[in-house]
Design an enzyme around this catalytic site. Structure first.
Site, short mmCIF file in Angstrom:
data_model
loop_
_atom_site.label_atom_id
_atom_site.label_comp_id
_atom_site.label_asym_id
_atom_site.label_seq_id
_atom_site.Cartn_x
_atom_site.Cartn_y
_atom_site.Cartn_z
N HIS A 111 -12.80 6.06 -3.68
CA HIS A 111 -11.81 5.24 -3.02
C HIS A 111 -12.03 3.76 -3.32
CE1 HIS A 111 -8.39 5.19 -0.52
NE2 HIS A 111 -8.92 4.50 0.46
N CYS B 175 -3.24 7.58 -1.92
CA CYS B 175 -4.53 7.74 -2.61
C CYS B 175 -5.64 8.19 -1.68
CB CYS B 175 -4.91 6.45 -3.33
SG CYS B 175 -5.12 5.07 -2.25
N CYS C 147 0.86 -1.18 0.00
CA CYS C 147 0.00 0.00 0.00
C CYS C 147 0.90 1.23 0.00
CB CYS C 147 -0.88 -0.02 1.24
SG CYS C 147 -1.79 1.51 1.49
N THR D 102 -4.11 5.30 7.42
CA THR D 102 -3.04 4.78 6.59
C THR D 102 -2.12 5.91 6.14
OG1 THR D 102 -4.51 3.08 5.80
CG2 THR D 102 -2.55 3.47 4.48
N CYS E 9 -4.87 -0.65 -7.19
CA CYS E 9 -3.74 -1.00 -6.32
C CYS E 9 -3.71 -2.49 -6.03
CB CYS E 9 -3.77 -0.18 -5.04
SG CYS E 9 -5.22 -0.46 -4.00
N TYR F 118 -9.37 0.37 -5.49
CA TYR F 118 -8.94 -0.98 -5.15
C TYR F 118 -8.85 -1.88 -6.37
CZ TYR F 118 -8.73 -0.06 -0.21
OH TYR F 118 -8.36 0.41 1.01
N GLU G 287 -0.69 2.21 9.58
CA GLU G 287 -1.86 2.91 10.07
C GLU G 287 -1.59 3.46 11.46
OE1 GLU G 287 -2.30 -0.12 8.57
OE2 GLU G 287 -3.17 0.73 6.75
N GLU H 7 -6.61 -5.03 4.95
CA GLU H 7 -6.93 -3.83 4.18
C GLU H 7 -7.85 -4.17 3.00
OE1 GLU H 7 -4.12 -2.32 1.70
OE2 GLU H 7 -4.74 -0.22 1.87
#
Lengths: 489, 489, 489, 489
Positions: free
Chosen positions: B298, B108, B104, B195, B305, B302, B263, B449
């Site tokens: 968001h 973003c 990660c 994060t 990434c 996914y 995080e 995540e």
């Protein structure tokens, strides 16, 4: 081909079909007038809708396109995509038709055959100096001008799948050239599962797999009128097919469109094809390319048509939940949510195929073949889970509902009416109609098509692995793991 | 903000971070120099890569964009998408970074906070005549000019999830305004799971759910430097976190990037925020809109990434299969095929979100929220199946491999070397490195995540059902079942 | 072996372990006193529980049995099942221990080695006139009398899995005889993934696959003390292993038992074994039988131990739901229901293995091997879905929770306490404890063991297909389809 | 009831059925002679097999039992299980019949009604001092003596499922007492989905859910001859039902047994029941118990019958693979393995239900209800995946195969014969027969029954959660997490 191309109406399409002299068999009998035969009428209605919606201003942007050959307005089903936008509109058109018919509307197979040939004939000519591309374009002009329905015939009957074409005991199990003449060729063989063949004007034949040097006679592509001499159609059975021959309309589930297209076994009993309709003839090393192109375009489609059909099934599940009085139960809402999620995932895959697609040398726009294969792979799974969920929501009546004739019988109809009532405000007949629609969708021929349409699930897996770029991915992992390859040497 | 915007280098980014006076705790201790702390160094390296790749000509098309405010070249992580093409490039950039980091890269979240605020502040002003949009654009200019990393802070700690914010025993469990002053506001509360917060210059706070009239004090959005007075970061633990503190590098699996971001629990202990950094302050009826916008952007991500990370895992699985000598076994190839298929399905969903997206009143381009939610829903499932398959291919050593220190120990190292050899041509150390990478990916924080990033799976399901247009779908099914609604009346 | 057999207490077990002169390495260092080493203490506690529960009257029916050799009361872990009831009690005992430890208690591997050898040595003697069965029974009497813990060592390190044992570059990659002497044999090689080996008194070695005629030296079974000269243990790493070395207890998740057993790579560096401990020596055509017997017994077990562990995870998920305040949400209840359903399905498979089992010539009772393989196959899947669901219910804190040390830190502990509170009546510490338990269960070594314990998933699939009796099933289908086979001839 | 009980032959059963004066409707017409009606003949054949196999010495141990009332040899379908062994034999008998019929043989519903009533009537008497148990035993003696087939009628038509029985607009939507007379009661209502009702001598009615105090009139159980005055059967439609009325036999798929039982809507139009056949009459607080008992026994069954049917489908898939020439392809073998694994998992669940079952006060042996519910829950899923896999292996011909009449047509038969040939040594007709069997199994009424038989999937989930002993499981997890509950107080 006189005058300008024009978009046929549904009526003109049927009229034009009627003039064909098709030899069609079903149930051991010759069908004298296929356009009026109740068993195939619904699937014909689905094809007809591809014509009538093209005249509907709400849909004309999706249903029509501008010919890159003539600049004329044509039905999108005869259009060769020139851009990624065309690829998306194709999927959206298919979803629309799936929503309107709840069925297979059959015309996309021929469309994809045209599209695949548009690039492969070009590339053939580049390599061999042949004239296929021009021939093909002449044929395409004719199709566009007359707004014809083409059947795309790829799947050979194949015999023993463990043996190559040339090793079969019977050499006719893959369509092949039996004679080359000065004016054309004579072909023999049969194509299985030909969706919509009896609703089509032309049959476009393609090879079913990549042929080898000793299999040149099977490396063959051409088009022929569907009623050419020597062609015979034997319509295959589907679940509940004869309900369409019964009086009444409820038990069919989807009386107008019939929840599926029709497939026939198309026999080519020494059919003559003139040279100007031959698009590949022995160039075996391009047969695999043609299969791959066709399959990729066709696999993308399923993200359109099947999500349209999925929309109908979701709507039916939501409706029957309401009719049953359980629309607010959390497990019902969760099941409907899952259906929507699966359906949208298939759709997303379908439209995503345009990304990282590319323009081929002929100018035809190509899909991302990896994503197209993933699209179809999902279609071999998700509709089954959606069907199971829809059945779950519907309840056991999907398998035990009395017939329309019982409902209408003076003696027992009142009991059917009384005891099969769900929510009080909903007429029993409505509930029965909806259950019948669901039954015929989830246990019908459409399920088989989800699995086997555009090739078997294993065919997609092979394509996926081949395009996975594993070497690149291995490199990524080695970089992160700190592995320097030269250490190995 | 003097002079033109310029793209920071990775070194400048770290230098700039170093100047912050962050209060960071981990493991019961204050971290004096967070930029040099080995536990967080890898996640900082991931963020740094978002800077260095922007200078790499191979990637600059994806990594940079043109500011719609200034026309200057900026890092795409600070860009507000103005077209569907921007939305696709965003996903592709994220896949690229996932491939390069296997982790990660954290930047973003702040990007999506900026994007969501760009439209919501505009619409707030339209309704209330406020000045949020201008304030926001000033802030955005600053972020773009200085190429800053923002943390997007949405998830409140929430206390008892069965109770509304205002019904919690402790009113601080949702970040809230405790004082309004002429120069600004004072806020209190905490945001969980932040994060990359300790790798960020700014923290952009947003509400965590749709607030009601009596919850105005929680309807709050603002930005604050990450080292503002009153801010405290407590870094959460992750599986195998302390391996990063050990000598050696193999056992971390991914020594450079560390397979996950970091995080922290970010505590706002009466932090002052000047008015020019406040973007929502009590307009509760827009809090839900901000959440939805942010979540939709968001959730699309996914599909980028996580497929990049998936590429690494597929590559690792293919590599370990080879190291184990089983790369040609049919079940191994089938498992890799399945991983590729699942990964590409996630990607397809991600890029498909641009279709049927739209331009919002502010000019910001919006994703198709239904597809964005389906994207993320798949990410709550597929990476788990991919992890299971990768573990299957890897073999039991994923759970029993001796440590790097054993390999390097003079007494037992020779046994490790000898007995953990796979294919003869591959050094044992390579095999160990690859197994460690896989172990840390499939049993690491990245899995959590996948499930919880961008909201829980149930949040997506609610969004999917809400956007399912069930009434339209019901209509489709009734039309086909032959149900005329007026009969019911 | 003087006097009557007696059930050891947990303390006696540990005392007895302490006397062993084990050579154990971890993390590049020799562990001087393995019984006190904090990293392995928890797994030793799990084994110790197999002793203490045998003294608990509530569990003695499950935990003990009557020796068929001596009629004495013995620990069931040293018992050879004589009836289907014994097979069921074995599974129930394992579920009980799974429930009490939430972990792997390691002692079943040796138990299954004993059980498998009890029948195979008998059948070897029947065929070859050897004395293995008597030797084995003498050994078994010793194990039962002294209530010993045995490690069952089957999995060779295997090198290149694409090559047979005899084709490996290094002939030591499968444990083999390097010398036959009058008093015994000398063996060399290594066994991987040896669960509980450092908590065992004896190591029972078996071949890892069916050997061929030219692989006689690998067709080898024997027992040796775990501290025999030439034996070296290198403990493998697991996720979060070093948390056990940290101060505090919360972050370990399951401080007493540690959520997994310990595996070591056991190296046999020319170890001498006297003939009275050799149970197979070159009879290659029985090596496959021994593997199959052991695997079948061992695969049944997973329907016991893993459902016990599953009970803990279900309980943890239900508890954290309550701590989070969401225990009444319908989607939460549905997820817990699914976990229970999956868990009970595994259990049902485990206990069903007794049906259609049979008594072997030696009197040992055998499981239904087909069902045993299906049991384990489900264990390669369901625990992963259960883990995903548990993580879903837990929330993102599973990946972001601050450490116990932060909770106890005077400066930041108050923030952790305040902001990580869930339902008001539940102490924050309780919530943290439960999250840590879940984190360590679902992202821990136990997952890898679910997949790879008792052989890989593919090994089970091969066994399932081999035992599927397809010919019988084909006949059933032909009868119903009206196919008379002789027509084919 | 003169003389000793004797096992009827199949012929005697049909003869006995013929004497009934059933009022049966199908397709809007009264069926004058139901025993000769081709549509129901196959399902009657399945029931008849329960008689003939009882005379077959190979199966008599499974098919017969010793009456606990009379000590006489009786058909196991009329037997009340007295031991866990009885419960296992029941499942094995059902698997056997599933294998032999590939269909539903219908007789288990009545068996389970008898078994459930045997304990509930006893417990009713214990509480209320009623005479139900004696009445029931008298009835049972009659059933055993005459070897009768009973239909177990539980599912009411239910109307609006969102409303309780007493809140329905039409009070007849749950079967109810409309009059109590000195000689008996008069009942009205209808039971839906009554499998095999027209093949039964007696109909045993039970309530459909736990009734409340104001719903006493629905808390009702009794038995009545299936041809009593006022009883009307309306046979429900199934996929492909009318193929049974066509000439030929291939297209039915399973000409003898027809791949499913038959369900009817059984209407009770003020039917009189004498008191000696009334087994519950107003004791609403026992209605839920009767439902639960019946459902648990019935849900166990599906681990038997559906795995027997599964054996046929696996055999059919393996056969068609061979006929297609692909039996050695690794993906085909893998799919068959998966089918076997899923099937054996269902079976394992079914037989496992005997463990932790118990003896009820009446002496009847009870299944483990939790496992019985898990068994059925798997049956709502696995057969769908098995069907999908079987379709995958079969190929597209499952949806496009021409009819038997085409095969036999003099003009086109030769083309069907030639072009639908698979492996050269297999007659085309064999291939067609096998495809038809598969088509009718995987898209037939059997699928709906897998989902809805013995209650909907949600009913099982509710039962599973209720029996999950979550408090015990929570305690296990708290113990391991180190949580002392009193700290909370």
């Amino acid at each position: 081909m006189k005058g300008k191309a024009r978009l046929k109406t549904a009526e003109e399409y049927v009229e034009c079909l009627r003039k064909l002299k098709l030899r069609v068999y079903f149930f051991g009998q010759k069908i004298e007038n296929p356009t009026e035969f109740p068993l195939t009428k619904p699937s014909q209605n689905s094809v007809a809708l591809t014509f009538s919606l093209a005249h509907d201003p709400r849909y004309s942007d999706l249903m029509t396109a501008t010919s890159h050959l003539t600049g004329e307005r044509i039905n999108r089903f005869t259009h060769i995509p020139q851009s990624s936008e065309d690829l998306v509109k194709k999927v959206k058109m298919l979803r629309l038709l799936g929503q309107k018919t709840g069925a297979c509307f059959q015309r996309c197979v021929g469309m994809d055959a045209l599209i695949a040939l548009s690039s492969v004939t070009y590339e053939l000519d580049q390599k061999f100096g042949t004239q296929y591309y021009e021939r093909f374009n002449n044929f395409l002009r004719y199709v566009q001008h007359d707004d014809l329905v083409c059947n795309g015939a790829m799947t050979d009957v194949k015999g023993d799948r463990g043996l190559r074409p040339s090793k079969q005991e019977d050499q006719d199990l893959y369509v092949r050239i039996v004679e080359k003449r000065t004016d054309g060729i004579v072909v023999r063989g049969a194509k299985a599962h030909q969706t919509g063949a009896t609703n089509s004007h032309e049959i476009i034949v393609m090879p079913t797999l990549a042929m080898r040097e000793d299999e040149k006679d099977f490396a063959l592509s051409f088009s022929t009128p569907s009623d050419a001499e020597g062609i015979l159609h034997i319509i295959g059975r589907q679940p509940n097919d004869t309900r369409k021959l019964e009086p009444g309309e409820i038990d069919v589930g989807n009386a107008t469109y019939g929840v599926a297209g029709h497939e026939s076994l198309v026999v080519f009993d020494d059919v003559f094809v003139p040279w100007n309709r031959v698009f590949m003839c022995g160039e075996y090393d391009f047969s695999g390319l043609l299969v791959e192109r066709f399959a990729s375009y066709h696999r993308q489609n399923y993200g359109g048509c099947k999500t349209g059909v999925g929309d109908v099934l979701i709507g039916a599940a939501a409706t029957i939940a309401e009719y049953n009085g359980v629309q607010d139960a959390s497990h019902i809402k969760d099941k409907i949510t899952e259906m929507v999620h699966l359906n949208e995932t298939m759709y997303a895959c379908g439209i995503a195929c345009l990304h990282e697609g590319c323009r081929l040398p002929s100018g035809t726009y190509y899909v991302n073949s990896l994503l197209a294969n993933s699209t179809k792979q999902n279609v071999t799974r998700f509709p089954f889970e959606m069907a199971r969920l829809a059945l779950d929501i519907t309840g056991g009546l999907a398998g035990t509902l009395p017939s329309e004739m019982d409902l209408k019988n003076p003696e027992v109809g009142k009991y059917v009416e009384k005891y099969l009532k769900g929510a009080a405000r909903v007429p029993t007949e409505h509930r029965m109609r909806m259950i019948r629609l669901i039954e015929n969708m989830v246990l019908g021929a459409g399920m088989i098509e989800s699995l086997h349409g555009a090739g078997s699930s294993q065919a997609q897996r092979i394509a996926i692995l081949r395009q996975a770029e594993l070497e690149t991915k291995k490199k990524l992992s080695k970089d992160l793991a700190g592995i320097k390859e030269n250490i190995e040497n």
